[in-house]
Write an enzyme that holds these catalytic residues in place. Structure first.
Site: not given
Length: 262
Positions: A77, A226
């Site tokens: 992400d 992430h």
């Protein structure tokens, strides 16, 4: 008499709870926060107790790949850039590992060079919405707008007109929301390996990231990381090498042909 009244009251309460749960499940606008029972010591993860397995099946969203094969799907992400995505891309290039990067509007506007590099090096770019709202709480027109702006922005940078995967911001979704995205040509992508890696003020070192991911590995895993995490950037090469030493193969989401729900 008192026991009988208590039993009647308890039965009524249970019935009311079941009716409420059934009503919520039948409501396509009911929001869900994605969660799952993590894999431990090679066991498979599960969403069976989360209340939304039927929604993911109906909308053909991705949770797990083929759990009979030692395949892994690496996803990131990218809400904003924290200085680590170039290093992540270096590792993926050197190790020849495909990945999917789910980008927001902020990332598209702020990191044109990295978006172009992701595409030119063969990675998938997925849609994480333009402004990262709770898409379960907005109407269909807003959802379409959020999706279309990211797709258009990426297309202007890379020339790629097709975008097939989306990930709901914050992991919050509804049946209706996934349905709107599916009508736009998107497959919702969730995950079966994750840990708390997004807090840039709570990084704990590469070993913590490595242990957190490796302890959850299982066949058919969709790994969520992430890109803002320093720990992830430092651990990624080690994770790839260790997974391969266990017989795992990293694949692109485009190669995920069997979807497992459990």
């Amino acid at each position: 008499m008192r026991n009988r009244l208590f039993a009647v009251s308890a039965c009524g309460l249970i019935a009311a709870c079941l009716i409420f749960a059934a009503s919520a499940a039948a409501n396509p606008y009911s929001p869900y926060h994605f969660g799952f029972k993590k894999s431990k010591q090679g066991s498979l993860p599960s969403i069976a107790q989360e209340g939304f397995i039927g929604v993911l099946q109906k909308q053909e969203a991705i949770f797990l790949g083929n759990t009979g094969n030692k395949e892994l799907y690496l996803t990131f992400d990218n809400g904003y850039e924290n200085g680590y995505t170039p290093r992540i891309l270096d590792v993926l290039r050197d190790k020849r590992v495909p990945a999917a990067f789910f980008v927001t509007g902020h990332f598209v506007k702020d990191q044109a060079g990295l978006v172009k590099r992701m595409s030119s090096e063969g990675h998938l770019i997925g849609n994480h919405s333009w402004s990262h709202p709770d898409l379960s709480q907005v109407g269909a027109d807003r959802i379409r707008g959020e999706m279309d702006k990211v797709k258009q922005g990426v297309a202007e940078l890379t020339g790629a007109r097709e975008m097939r995967y989306m990930r709901p911001p914050r992991g919050i979704f509804s049946d209706s929301m996934l349905g709107v995205c599916r009508e736009l040509g998107y497959t919702g992508v969730f995950w079966s390996v994750a840990y708390k890696d997004w807090d840039v003020n709570a990084q704990r070192g590469w070993k913590y990231a490595y242990d957190s991911v490796m302890s959850q590995l299982h066949p058919g895993a969709v790994i969520l990381l992430h890109s803002v995490s320093r720990d992830n950037a430092e651990a990624l090469g080690r994770i790839i090498d260790a997974a391969r030493s266990q017989g795992y193969e990293f694949k692109s989401l485009d190669e995920l042909t069997t979807r497992t729900y459990r």
